[in-house]
Structure formats: C-alpha cells, structure tokens
Design an enzyme around this catalytic site. Structure first.
Site, PDB file in Angstrom:
ATOM      1  N   ASP A  83     -38.036  75.561 -22.130  1.00 19.99           N
ATOM      2  CA  ASP A  83     -37.867  76.951 -22.382  1.00 19.99           C
ATOM      3  C   ASP A  83     -39.028  77.987 -21.394  1.00 19.99           C
ATOM      4  O   ASP A  83     -38.642  79.202 -21.433  1.00 19.99           O
ATOM      5  CB  ASP A  83     -38.488  77.451 -23.797  1.00 19.99           C
ATOM      6  CG  ASP A  83     -37.740  78.588 -24.308  1.00 19.99           C
ATOM      7  OD1 ASP A  83     -36.681  78.897 -23.672  1.00 19.99           O
ATOM      8  OD2 ASP A  83     -38.161  79.183 -25.124  1.00 19.99           O
ATOM      9  N   HIS A 140     -38.751  73.618 -32.062  1.00 17.63           N
ATOM     10  CA  HIS A 140     -38.684  74.448 -30.982  1.00 17.63           C
ATOM     11  C   HIS A 140     -39.534  75.736 -31.684  1.00 17.63           C
ATOM     12  O   HIS A 140     -38.832  76.878 -32.249  1.00 17.63           O
ATOM     13  CB  HIS A 140     -37.543  74.808 -30.452  1.00 17.63           C
ATOM     14  CG  HIS A 140     -37.352  75.775 -29.116  1.00 17.63           C
ATOM     15  ND1 HIS A 140     -37.720  75.561 -27.989  1.00 17.63           N
ATOM     16  CD2 HIS A 140     -37.695  77.112 -29.036  1.00 17.63           C
ATOM     17  CE1 HIS A 140     -38.103  76.516 -27.053  1.00 17.63           C
ATOM     18  NE2 HIS A 140     -37.987  77.546 -27.765  1.00 17.63           N
TER      19      HIS A 140
HETATM   20 ZN   LIG Z   1     -38.656  79.199 -26.821  1.00 10.19          ZN
END
Ligand SMILES: [Zn+2]
Length: 265
Positions: free
Chosen positions: A181, A66
């Site tokens: 996200d 990530h």
């Molecule tokens: Zn992020």
C-alpha cells in the site's frame, strides 16, 4: 485512475470500556488510499496454475489484514472501532477449518490485541495456528511504513520493534515482506528488507505505465538490486501484484454474504 481499494466502515466511537494500554509510536503509515484502512480485508491471490487435465483452475485464497495504523483515526480509536475485533474473529474463524489460513500484517494492532484483549484461549490458539502454519506474520514491523517520507532510522526502528516482539513472544521471524500500500516504491525499502533477512518482497502501487509495461512483458517478478554498493547482500526477489492489487477481482462473488463464497470457505 487509482486502483480500487475495498474498505468502508463507520466512524469509531470515542471512549470504550476496555483498557488497551499505551499506544506505541508508529514510524509511518501505509498510504492514503480512500477507505483503505477499515477493518479486515480479504485478499484473493489467484495464482493461475496451468489448467489440469480436467480443465480446472487452481486458485489459492489467502485472507490478510489491512489496517493502516494512524490513518484518519488514532490507534486507540481504531482498536475500539474494529481492529481488536478483527483479530478475535480471525482466530476464532481459523479454528473452524484446517484449510483456513491468514496472514497478519500490522504488528501494532496485533500487539495491542495480544496484550490487552486476547483471552488465554485465544493465545493458546495463536500458538497452535502458528505451529500449523495457518497463521503467518508478514513484514512483522509495527506498521507498513510509508516509503516516501519515513527516514531510514525510523524504518529500522519500527521493524526492530515488531520483530523483537514476534521473536520474544513466539520465537519466529517473518520471512516475507508485504508492502502493498505505500504510494510508490523506493529502492531503500527492498535494500533494508534484504538486509533484514526477508526471503522475498511484495509490492503493488507503482507507476501505472511501468506496471502496464511489466504486465505486457511478463516482468512483474524480478530481483531488485536496490543498492549497487552493497552488491549481492541486498538483492531480493520481488513480486509486483497484478491488476487487482490486494483487492478482490470484482467479477468474483467474493463476500461472506455470497453463497458461492461459503462453498469454499
Ligand atoms: Zn492502506
């Protein structure tokens, strides 16, 4: 209250000795979560299976990358500070145990690593891990695009760029999206992903009341029909991540410093 996001890290040092090549233009970024962009995160996907007769609970743990492309630091700064090391260490760690798996998300950093950092041994290991199904690319676009401001043309462009690289390099095509996200989910994204051939879509950041309602009514999984005019061609099975999103539940001793974690690594 904003869902917690693991992160941390130090500010990248400018300059470096390794040439990383010209950064590619990213169509968007994944979100603005505080501390969300630094380094490698570990995901705990606890798929709570029915308890076995012995009362054991089966949990599947999948580590994932990530690293928001272009968040706070430039691509080059991020590569020097942590992104290149993530993929080097991931490949080396995966080779230490057949039970280890990893999903790679952001193509931008992987591609720079592949082109300018990875050794021949790393490359051979990547091919092997892909063949064994222990390394998998999800989304496969250059970035996890923002869903609020990124134009559809740019969404398509960045996805095409990333998928083109994966197909030309490894002969593979990602099967699943991984949109954990973006701050909010638009109907355009699942429509695009369905048309792009993904088998399933995964989201996380949605309206808090809506998520609470979905949790209460066991509706976190559903078939998303984002475009009525396109009918069935754009339907896609969608999973909404539960309360911990892509973060580690705080009550679990899940860190590489934990003796409990080492038992299962
Ligand atoms: Zn992020």
């Amino acid at each position: 209250m904003e869902p917690p996001e693991p992160g941390g890290g130090t500010r990248p040092q400018r300059g470096g000795t390794r040439k990383l090549g010209r950064p590619r233009v990213a169509a968007g970024r994944a979100g603005l979560g505080r501390g969300a962009t630094m380094g490698l995160l570990l995901l705990l996907i606890c798929l709570a299976m029915p308890a076995t007769s012995s009362g054991e609970l089966r949990a599947f743990v999948v580590a994932h990358s990530h690293m928001d492309v272009g968040w706070v630091y430039t691509v080059q700064e991020s590569m020097h500070a942590y992104a290149a090391n993530v993929y080097t260490s991931v490949i080396e760690e995966l080779m230490k145990g057949k039970q280890r798996k990893f999903i790679a998300v952001e193509q931008e950093f992987f591609r720079l690593w592949w082109d300018a950092v990875a050794t021949d041994t790393h490359k051979q290991q990547v091919h092997q891990l892909l063949q064994e199904g222990r390394l998998e690319f999800v989304i496969g676009g250059q970035v996890m695009h923002d869903e609020a401001v990124t134009l559809i043309d740019d969404q398509i462009l960045q996805l095409t760029e990333g998928h083109g690289f994966l197909y030309e390099t490894f002969g593979i095509r990602p099967q699943f999206s991984w949109h954990v996200d973006p701050f909010g989910a638009s109907a355009t994204t699942p429509t695009l992903f369905a048309l792009a051939g993904f088998n399933a879509h995964l989201i996380s950041r949605i309206d808090y009341d809506l998520k609470a309602d979905m949790q209460k009514n066991k509706k976190l999984q559903f078939v998303w029909r984002g475009s009525p005019s396109l009918s069935e061609s754009q339907e896609i099975f969608t999973h909404t991540m539960d309360q911990y999103s892509y973060c580690t539940p705080s009550q679990l001793p899940f860190s590489n410093r934990s003796e409990d974690f080492k038992k299962y690594a």
